[in-house]
Design an enzyme around this catalytic site. Structure first.
Site: not given
Length: 535
Positions: A212, A242, A351, A361, A389
């Site tokens: 992330d 992103y 993931h 989540h 997360v």
């Protein structure tokens, strides 16, 4: 707290860290990601990064933003490489060459991120959608004063992204542990990386762990932290750029990653931000290559490879996992090839986590866990690396929501720096399998020492602060709360370190079991792993 006979050495904490992920940090300034000018014919090649292929192979990828066409029949220029910067005597085979265009999608976070500065303002987005200056009287006419969120109108050519020419060159004949110097066409800079060590008894390796990531100042801190740690390879557990449908962000992400990924081989799995918001794996698959074909996979999003003493299996949380699906059939075949004589450690990269005690989540992977957890347990997976997360959590060995010394431990590392904000509060009471949890920015490092022990560490590098304009506090003693004033429900620690000890075979035979193909000597083929022939 109870400590299993084998597993993490430290005692389980009943409290969690009182740090939260930064709730406001801008994207890296464009000047920080400006293309370099060190080449014969600017604009120069850039976004250089290294992945791994089959045994003795590495894949060098780059973007050529100024290139238009190559004469028919002329080979594409390729990578030169060798044992030193002064002797780049080898030339890789002509590289794969591709480009793509894609209709953009506008997400709310582009203009209103929960962390950082906007990628574009609403006025910028309205301007892209506005065709009134040229489309009067045509089906392409649009002149709205409001943003059209989501997928843009296919009739608007202003809403299409066109990539630079992308290259992937495979370097062959590389020795385990060898330093490889290389150069890419139209880039005068000298690059190098080191191949992972051989897969054999007693081998050691250091793996950088992140997920992330995104493109904020905290993201950059994660990249720099791993670069300073000098791992043998980096595993990125999904959610890379992103971009979320605004595809130019894949180019800035490539520039952000280059200092690390041009020097350290990087392998990844896809996350929801590679498939959602109209992404549909297009940019990810075009740019970030994994050893799929070399591991018998027909899909770049799931793959397997030996990395020194570790056999790494990457899974796709957003592809079918049920019995009879391509991914599940491939997983069974990949696990059958585990050879504990060469790779005593079995690591899974995916993931979305099976286990997480955050309020974000919750149990999104329920079906995937139903489909695959037993197979991973029976194969003796040691560690599972996750993201998704936006917080950090480490578990004790667990199976089917119960402590089990023969199950894998989970490392949830969705805290590398993206723009979406912190996930708090944590659920209470803290489950028995949850060992440490915190909601700040950081990165992990796994040092496999030998066949039985590994040292692991995670360190926070930033948290939310009040400093304008980025609102990130890089002070080691920083403490933070989220934008809603919610404080993390735990204690005050900014690092997590431990030693992982594999349980003895008599206690957990699954953790020492080779796969059927490896046990019988079958199925090694060209994708047995980085070490080449068996010792």
């Amino acid at each position: 707290g109870h400590v299993p006979a084998a597993g993490w050495a430290r005692q389980r904490r009943r409290l969690t860290s009182a740090y939260v992920r930064p709730a406001s940090s801008p994207d890296i300034a464009e000047v920080d990601l400006a293309p370099h000018a060190d080449c014969a014919s600017p604009p120069c090649a850039g976004q250089v990064h290294v992945s791994l292929g089959g045994p003795g192979e590495a894949v060098v990828s780059w973007a050529a933003p100024g290139e238009a066409t190559i004469a028919l029949g002329a080979p594409a220029p390729s990578v030169r490489y060798g044992a030193s910067a002064d002797s780049l005597d080898l030339v890789a085979a002509p590289p794969e060459r591709l480009s793509y265009s894609q209709l953009m999608s506008f997400s709310w976070e582009m203009a209103h991120p929960r962390i950082g500065l906007p990628t574009l303002s609403e006025l910028d987005l309205i301007a892209i959608a506005n065709t009134s200056s040229w489309a009067q009287g045509s089906a392409s006419f649009a002149n709205s004063s409001k943003v059209r969120w989501g997928l843009q109108d296919y009739k608007n050519p202003q809403a299409y992204y066109g990539s630079p020419v992308l290259y992937h060159a495979t370097l062959t004949g590389l020795k385990d542990g060898a330093r490889v110097h290389y150069s890419v066409p139209n880039d005068s800079r000298a690059h190098f990386f080191t191949m992972p060590p051989a897969s054999k008894p007693g081998a050691a390796i250091t793996l950088g762990l992140i997920a992330d990531l995104g493109q904020t100042a905290a993201s950059n801190a994660s990249v720099r932290a791993l670069l300073a740690a000098a791992p043998d390879a980096v595993l990125l557990a999904g959610d890379l750029a992103y971009a979320d449908g605004y595809y130019p962000r894949w180019d800035t992400f490539g520039a952000l990653m280059e200092p690390l990924a041009a020097r350290v081989p990087l392998l990844s799995c896809g996350g929801n931000h590679e498939v959602g918001d109209s992404e549909s794996w297009v940019s990810y698959n075009a740019r970030w290559r994994n050893p799929a074909a070399a591991s018998g996979s027909s899909d770049n999003t799931y793959w397997a490879r030996e990395l020194g003493p570790a056999y790494v299996v990457a899974l796709n949380s957003y592809a079918p996992t049920h019995a009879g699906s391509l991914q599940r059939a491939w997983l069974d075949a990949a696990l059958a090839r585990v050879d504990r004589r060469r790779t005593p450690w079995l690591v899974v990269l995916m993931h979305a986590p099976f286990y997480c005690s955050n309020t974000g989540h919750v149990e999104e992977t329920r079906l995937m866990r139903r489909d695959m957890e037993r197979a991973l347990y029976d194969a003796g997976v040691d560690l599972v690396v996750n993201g998704h997360v936006h917080a950090y959590e480490r578990t004790l060995p667990v199976f089917d929501f119960a402590l089990d010394p023969c199950g894998p431990a989970y490392l949830n590392l969705g805290d590398a720096g993206n723009r979406e904000g912190t996930y708090i509060p944590w659920r209470e009471p803290q489950p028995p399998w949850s060992l440490f949890r915190e909601s700040s920015f950081g990165a992990g490092l796994l040092k496999i020492l030998n066949a039985t022990h590994a040292r692991y560490e995670w360190r926070r590098h930033s948290c939310m602060g009040s400093q304008a304009p980025d609102n990130i506090n890089f002070n080691r003693s920083c403490e933070s709360i989220n934008n809603d004033g919610v404080r993390d429900n735990g204690d005050l620690e900014g690092s997590d370190e431990d030693v992982f000890a594999k349980p003895p075979e008599v206690q957990c035979p699954n953790r020492w079991r080779s796969g059927a193909a490896a046990s019988t000597g079958a199925g090694g083929g060209s994708w047995a792993g980085a070490g080449g022939a068996d010792p």
